[in-house]
Design an enzyme around this catalytic site. Sequence first.
Site, short mmCIF file in Angstrom:
data_model
loop_
_atom_site.label_atom_id
_atom_site.label_comp_id
_atom_site.label_asym_id
_atom_site.label_seq_id
_atom_site.Cartn_x
_atom_site.Cartn_y
_atom_site.Cartn_z
N GLY A 54 59.75 14.70 52.21
CA GLY A 54 59.91 13.32 52.65
C GLY A 54 58.76 12.86 53.52
CG HIS A 55 55.82 14.28 57.22
ND1 HIS A 55 55.91 13.29 58.17
CD2 HIS A 55 54.62 14.88 57.41
CE1 HIS A 55 54.81 13.28 58.90
NE2 HIS A 55 54.01 14.24 58.46
CG HIS A 63 46.73 2.91 80.19
ND1 HIS A 63 46.41 3.73 81.25
CD2 HIS A 63 47.83 2.22 80.55
CE1 HIS A 63 47.27 3.51 82.24
NE2 HIS A 63 48.14 2.60 81.84
CG HIS A 113 56.21 15.06 64.97
ND1 HIS A 113 57.01 15.51 63.95
CD2 HIS A 113 56.28 13.70 64.90
CE1 HIS A 113 57.54 14.49 63.30
NE2 HIS A 113 57.11 13.37 63.87
#
Length: 198
Positions: free
Chosen positions: A8-9, A123, A132
């Site tokens: 799926g990824h 930032h 991830h």
Amino acid sequence: MYLFGASGHGKVIAEIAELLKIKIQGFVDANTNIKTLLDYEVSHKIPENAKNIIISIGNNNTRKKIYETHTKYTYPILIHPNSNVSHRAQLDIGSVVMAGSTINSETKIGKHCIINTNASIDHDCIIEDFVHISPNAALAGSVYVSEGTHIGIGASVIQGLKIGKWATIGAGAVIIKDVPDYAVVVGNPARIIKFQQK
């Protein structure tokens, strides 16, 4: 370009490549039961003509092992056209930025990272290799995320914190203090529930 990981990824990464007009030559996956994915052929070893590869596997440890085993290939960076990446941000090889994500000024993203759908990195953050950041996770400014860590879906990290290496931040966790290496943390405010094996 070949995508290493027919899952799926991999589907999401393939569609980013398609939007960027990058030709996909096929997928590679060790599972011999998988023959095709999204109408692309699935090979069970890397073809000899392969030059460019994206590791399309969500597991951080697996991505690291594959990269360390296959260092001779070129690993492009894929950035979804509907993401918002500062021109002052830096991304290293093999990293993928999904739709709706924001990466703000002077943030540094390491090798083979996943910045997943609608993630927000503000930032001056530093994201080391094989991290991830899951969908809808939010990092305030100047957060340091060490190698291999997984920030779960919808988690929030306040500014200026350090997340140790190979830690796991649970879904929806609210991080208000530094997280040590290999810790698994959950809840609001987040608490350590265990340490993973090194």
